[in-house]
Write an enzyme that holds these catalytic residues in place. Structure first.
Site, PDB file in Angstrom:
ATOM      1  N   TYR A   1       1.056  -0.910  -0.018  1.00 24.80           N
ATOM      2  CA  TYR A   1       0.182  -0.074  -0.132  1.00 24.80           C
ATOM      3  C   TYR A   1       1.196   1.048   0.273  1.00 24.80           C
ATOM      4  CZ  TYR A   1      -3.070   3.717   1.233  1.00 24.80           C
ATOM      5  OH  TYR A   1      -3.824   5.267   1.055  1.00 24.80           O
TER       6      TYR A   1
ATOM      7  N   HIS B   1      -2.582  16.700  -1.257  1.00 24.53           N
ATOM      8  CA  HIS B   1      -3.074  16.468   0.063  1.00 24.53           C
ATOM      9  C   HIS B   1      -2.528  17.827   1.579  1.00 24.53           C
ATOM     10  CE1 HIS B   1      -3.513  12.521  -0.383  1.00 24.53           C
ATOM     11  NE2 HIS B   1      -3.391  12.381   0.366  1.00 24.53           N
TER      12      HIS B   1
ATOM     13  N   ASN C   1       1.528  10.756   7.119  1.00 30.92           N
ATOM     14  CA  ASN C   1       0.685   9.699   8.121  1.00 30.92           C
ATOM     15  C   ASN C   1       0.838   9.430   9.649  1.00 30.92           C
ATOM     16  OD1 ASN C   1      -1.465   7.748   7.421  1.00 30.92           O
ATOM     17  ND2 ASN C   1      -0.500   6.704   6.640  1.00 30.92           N
TER      18      ASN C   1
ATOM     19  N   TYR D   1     -19.734  25.095  49.046  1.00 26.34           N
ATOM     20  CA  TYR D   1     -19.522  23.956  48.052  1.00 26.34           C
ATOM     21  C   TYR D   1     -17.991  24.486  47.091  1.00 26.34           C
ATOM     22  CZ  TYR D   1     -23.837  20.688  48.105  1.00 26.34           C
ATOM     23  OH  TYR D   1     -24.304  20.065  48.649  1.00 26.34           O
TER      24      TYR D   1
ATOM     25  N   ARG E   1     -15.671  23.750  49.636  1.00 24.75           N
ATOM     26  CA  ARG E   1     -15.582  22.390  50.980  1.00 24.75           C
ATOM     27  C   ARG E   1     -15.170  21.375  49.651  1.00 24.75           C
ATOM     28  NH1 ARG E   1     -20.301  19.708  52.606  1.00 24.75           N
ATOM     29  NH2 ARG E   1     -21.423  22.300  52.603  1.00 24.75           N
TER      30      ARG E   1
ATOM     31  N   PHE F   1      -3.210   5.273  12.425  1.00 29.97           N
ATOM     32  CA  PHE F   1      -2.793   6.548  11.943  1.00 29.97           C
ATOM     33  C   PHE F   1      -4.172   7.393  12.527  1.00 29.97           C
ATOM     34  CE2 PHE F   1      -4.006   3.998   8.720  1.00 29.97           C
ATOM     35  CZ  PHE F   1      -5.984   4.724   8.829  1.00 29.97           C
TER      36      PHE F   1
ATOM     37  N   GLU G   1     -12.265   5.204   3.938  1.00 30.39           N
ATOM     38  CA  GLU G   1     -12.277   6.017   5.341  1.00 30.39           C
ATOM     39  C   GLU G   1     -13.776   6.520   5.573  1.00 30.39           C
ATOM     40  OE1 GLU G   1      -8.338   8.306   4.816  1.00 30.39           O
ATOM     41  OE2 GLU G   1      -7.572   7.089   3.350  1.00 30.39           O
TER      42      GLU G   1
END
Lengths: 517, 492
Positions: free
Chosen positions: A55, A85, A199, A281, A284, A333, A419
């Site tokens: 791949y 990309h 990646n 609160y 405390r 990834f 994906e």
């Protein structure tokens, strides 16, 4: 600054990341890492020429893995991956976050399972050491398969060609010019280099690691601010008793209670109202709330620590396996293991701030403050009354809530349904960083109020003793404020104390406390 | 261009134009209205002195009126965080000036004029963007502006000497003018993104060949939502003369077929929110008011009316973001795009084409979902039980501004992809499953679709093979933000 840092893919710490990202500590590739890198590189080079499909080495990417690529084109395949990309949009990332991303990618490659040459890591590290920072847009990554777009913008600078932009000092330059000036040769990409560079969820982890570091600092400051407020409000210490917390033994709560006890030790104001059995609160329950945040942060610390030294590539080249095909396609990834803890971090820090804002409200509200002046106004500096800063704190904690939607819970299918589940971890990291920045200002406002309140007590009850830690806190925080000059605005005071917290000034003030990391 | 400040007819577009540099002038009518309002002021102690207790805790008695005003303004300069961009500070200043120009706040004309001087002299104060809860007004951000207007910093050139009286010091900061201004600028931007998004949807429909039934007027009118009717009508206009969008084509996926329904919601929300914002811009957002010679204490500083309206636009805008992203997904998806190649590039695998653009759109759409969460549902008690319910409107407005940036890029991506798809169609370029070229009949583009396509190609080239994507995305986003995709050119 410690000596130069040698990265080997397995020993990077959160502090190392902060040092390199923010203080420009020098980084080198450990010699021990080179041999493994070289071996996996050799395997990929051979595989690129073979018939066996691997791949991204001799196939297309994503759903295009179905297409085989001629070995003659493996270099162009890498270059095309980087160019196509580089799809980031929005504001350019700050330099420290970009540097952290580069360091993390280099460290992932140094593990020697990505099939790339040591030269790629050497080039990234040379850029870090020379202060050449790629201009990386902050938006557009889904965090799976990794922070592809942001890392591809780094790739545009690494790979030779007429593309990419960098910042060097105050200047913005083309990558070609910036790298030439720094005398760093750019790379001719080879098989799989494009994948090896892009990646993994390194931007998520970079932003997350810096936010986490800041969050740790912030929680420690929040405990100091809480101790000071509780003291100013004449609180009761029994709620922080060690035996009490052993009965519901959350580690975070035990630590917070211990810190409060130590900070307040010796105070004449604590337990000075015997008729008051228990506090509100926001006083405390400080160990329960801040302690829960400590526990959440510990989870984030643990996850980030793994990711800092993880192989995140796909495929991974595992030469020790018997199988002839050493390339293992998997999902390393995917940003989810860091996305979820960063969403948790965001919630935790928002709660630290929520609690702080309520203590501040008590400090500034006459009927709730055990006779502190309404709004903490004083005669010498009336305009510095604290009601407006309390409103500022309310605005900040409300903004945190609006940003509270967990980004990692969302997913949108991408890449022709190949994906089909993504992490959105990068958004989680960015939101966590915003919430930390907002919350730091909330803590700064509480510190401002608590300092004024304790100063008022000291003025009206001369000779009164403050706690061991709170006394030092008041002294240090006051000197930060005094440096601002007489005509300062509340805005300037808040920002100065927020910067003080960010730089860890409060940590130096007090020793012996339970630290988070 | 000069925008006349009347206190009664400031529009979101006017405000946007001042934000980007238009000059301003106080109308005579507003000036005289302000003047007579001041003259109607009753005798008695200054209104600010009455507020001194919650202001400075009882020390006011020892101060001169001037000191009191200065203390009041500087004490409210408690904003934090990143600086508000200059255009938004200008928008806030003109919004506040227009409130004063309503002549109901007991302010002299000079109080408005000093803000207008600053706008005309391009004096833009540094205003931190965070710290307002949007009730009692945007106190902190407006105080950072007032500090400069009142000369508490160095007086800038071109701005008249001005010393506020007690009421003016209050009136300069006591209303949600920043929220309204940010909301108004956002509305102008959202409208521009919506216009581009309708054009992008039309291009996508042409590229994938949609059934015309989904934009048939009769279909939309039978359901009778005006937003849907308008979107469909505009889609028909873009697609006039199309040979690809015809009644005989079958039903499409929802992201195409339901475009009028989904994007129509934004048309209606925008219209509604714009009306509300313009009321606020021209309303007496101050307290107390001087009406009929009487001081009246009310809650006109509270941001609730606009906070919720701004949040509503966020929700509708998120829908536009997610539906555009789904069309982008289809355009990149070989099996869904009716003969277009995977990722709109010749399918060699050596090219990834426009694969990543859809990731970017998905990431931005996911951000929009997060940002769409309403800010106005929250409230936190402030100021000693006194201001015990607040609007959080400024947070809603800032989130909307952040969202619209995301959506501009999402729509830009759809335009970029649709242009590439139309190139492939109109040139008859097609590929078989292995990426080999096959014959396809070139398709003529509808005339107005061809215009849109030309405008994109003027700045973004057709891709034969992979290039660096980022510059294309940047250009595509600019086409949306400037309005150039529709043949105009305006500041964002």
């Amino acid at each position: 600054m410690p000596s130069s840092l040698a990265i080997d893919g397995s020993s990077l710490t959160l502090h190392d990341v902060v040092d390199v990202a923010r203080s420009h500590r020098e980084v080198i590739l450990a010699d021990s890492a080179r041999a493994a890198m070289q071996r996996s590189y050799a395997w990929v080079q051979k595989a690129a020429q073979d018939d066996q499909p691997v791949y991204g080495v001799n196939t297309g990417f994503g759903s295009l893995a179905r297409v085989r690529i001629d070995p003659a084109h493996s270099s162009l395949l890498s270059l095309n991956l980087i160019r196509s990309h580089a799809a980031g949009v929005g504001a350019i990332l700050p330099v420290p976050e970009t540097r952290a991303m580069m360091l993390l990618r280099a460290n992932a490659l140094a593990k020697g399972v990505s099939g790339c040459r040591p030269l790629i890591v050497d080039t990234i590290l040379a850029m870090l050491n020379a202060g050449v920072t790629p201009m990386v847009p902050s938006q557009g990554s889904c965090g799976s398969s990794g922070d592809l777009a942001p890392l591809a913008h780094l790739g545009l600078v690494l790979a030779e060609g007429d593309h990419g932009r960098v910042r060097v000092g105050d200047q913005e330059l083309s990558a070609a010019e910036g790298m030439k000036r720094a005398r760093i040769p750019r790379l001719h990409l080879e098989a799989k280099d494009g994948l090896a560079i892009t990646n993994g969820a390194q931007l998520t982890t970079a932003i997350g690691a810096l936010a986490l570091h800041d969050a740790i600092c912030l929680v420690e400051a929040a405990e100091l601010a809480a101790a000071m407020s509780i003291e100013a409000l004449r609180g009761a210490s029994r709620a922080f008793n060690a035996s009490v917390h052993q009965l519901r033994p959350y580690p975070g709560a035990i630590a917070t209670a211990a810190n409060l006890r130590r900070l307040m030790a010796g105070s004449a104001l604590i337990d000075s109202l015997p008729e008051k059995l228990q506090d509100a609160y926001s006083l405390r329950c400080t160990p329960q709330v801040v302690g829960a945040c400590r526990d959440a942060i510990r989870y984030a610390v643990q996850q980030i620590a793994v990711e800092l030294n993880a192989a995140t590539d796909n495929p991974l080249i595992i030469l020790d396996e018997d199988d002839e095909n050493k390339a293992y396609s998997a999902g390393m990834f995917h940003g989810e293991p860091v996305g979820i803890p960063l969403d948790v971090l965001k919630i935790a820090i928002a709660e630290v701030a929520n609690l702080s804002e309520r203590r501040l409200y008590r400090l500034t509200t006459g009927s709730l403050s055990q006779r502190l002046p309404p709004g903490l106004a004083s005669k010498d500096r009336p305009q510095m009354g604290m009601m407006v800063p309390q409103t500022t704190a309310a605005a900040l904690v409300s903004e945190n809530k609006a940003l509270g939607w967990p980004a990692s819970m969302d997913s949108i299918p991408t890449c022709e349904d190949q994906e089909d589940h993504v992490a959105m971890s990068t958004t989680a990291a960015r939101r966590a960083a915003t919430v930390v920045a907002n919350s730091r200002r909330v803590i700064a406002i509480e510190l401002l109020g608590a300092v004024r309140a304790l100063q008022y007590r000291l003025q009206h009850e001369p000779g009164i003793r403050l706690g061991q830690g709170t006394q030092e806190g008041v002294k240090r925080a006051s000197s930060v404020l005094q440096n601002l000059g007489p005509d300062r605005t509340p805005s300037e005071e808040i920002e100065a104390l927020a910067d003080w917290v960010e730089s860890g000034g409060h940590c130096e003030a007090i020793s012996g406390l339970e630290r988070l990391a | 261009m000069t925008v006349e400040i009347t206190g009664s007819d400031l529009t979101c577009e006017d405000l946007h134009s001042v934000a980007h540099g238009s000059s301003v002038a106080l109308s005579e009518c507003a000036r005289s209205r302000m003047q007579s309002n001041v003259e109607s002021m009753p005798e008695g102690p200054s209104i600010l002195e009455e507020k001194r207790h919650w202001l400075v805790g009882g020390f006011a008695a020892e101060m001169s009126p001037e000191e009191l005003c200065r203390t009041f303004i500087i004490g409210h300069c408690a904003g934090v965080g990143p600086r508000l961009p200059d255009a938004l500070v200008r928008a806030t200043m003109v919004a506040r000036a227009n409130v004063l120009a309503t002549g109901t706040t007991g302010c002299r004309p000079v109080a408005a004029e000093v803000l207008l001087d600053m706008l005309n002299a391009e004096v833009t104060p540094v205003v931190p963007s965070q710290g307002s809860v949007g009730a009692a007004g945007d106190l902190a951000p407006l105080a950072h502006i007032a500090r400069v207007a009142c000369g508490y910093t160095e007086r800038p050139a071109g701005v008249r000497d001005y010393t506020p009286n007690s009421k003016e010091a209050l009136a300069l900061i006591n209303g949600v003018s920043m929220t309204a201004a940010l909301g108004a600028v956002a509305v102008v931007r959202v409208r521009r993104v919506l216009d581009a998004a309708i054009a992008a949807a039309a291009m996508t429909m042409e590229a994938v060949g949609a059934g015309a039934g989904c934009i048939d007027a009769r279909v939309l009118e039978a359901r009778n939502h005006p937003g849907g009717i308008e979107v469909a009508s505009r889609l028909r206009d873009w697609l006039h003369g199309s040979t690809q969008v015809t009644p005989d084509r079958g039903a499409n996926a929802f992201s195409i077929r339901a475009t009028p329904a989904v994007m129509g919601t934004l048309v209606e929300e925008l219209c509604c929110t714009e009306t509300i914002l313009e009321r606020e811009l021209n309303g007496a957002g101050d307290n107390p008011l001087l009406i009929d010679g009487e001081w009246l204490e009310g809650g006109n500083f509270h941001g609730a009316p606009i906070a919720q309206a701004i949040d509503a636009v966020k929700v509708a805008l998120a829908q536009l973001a997610t539906v555009s992203e789904r069309r982008t997904f289809r355009l990149t998806y070989g099996q869904l795009s009716k003969g277009l190649p995977s990722f709109l590039v010749r399918g060699t695998g050596l090219n990834s084409g426009f694969m990543l653009t859809q990731y970017t759109a998905a990431s931005l759409a996911s951000e929009c979902k997060g940002l769409a969460h309403p800010a106005s549902v929250d409230t936190i008690p402030t100021v000693q039980h006194h201001e015990d319910h607040v609007s959080m409107g400024p947070i809603a407005a800032r989130m909307l501004l952040e969202m619209v940036e995301c959506v501009a890029d999402i729509v830009g991506i759809e335009l970029l992809l649709a242009a590439q798809a139309l190139d492939l169609r109109s040139r008859g370029i097609a590929f078989d499953a292995d990426g080999n070229p096959v014959h396809a009949e070139p398709v003529p583009l509808a005339p107005k679709i061809a215009d849109l396509h030309r405008r994109i190609r003027a700045v973004i080239p057709y891709w034969e093979d992979d290039e660096v994507l980022h510059p294309c995305l940047k250009q595509a986003g600019e086409l949306v933000r400037t309005g150039r995709i529709l043949g105009v050119e305006r500041p964002w």
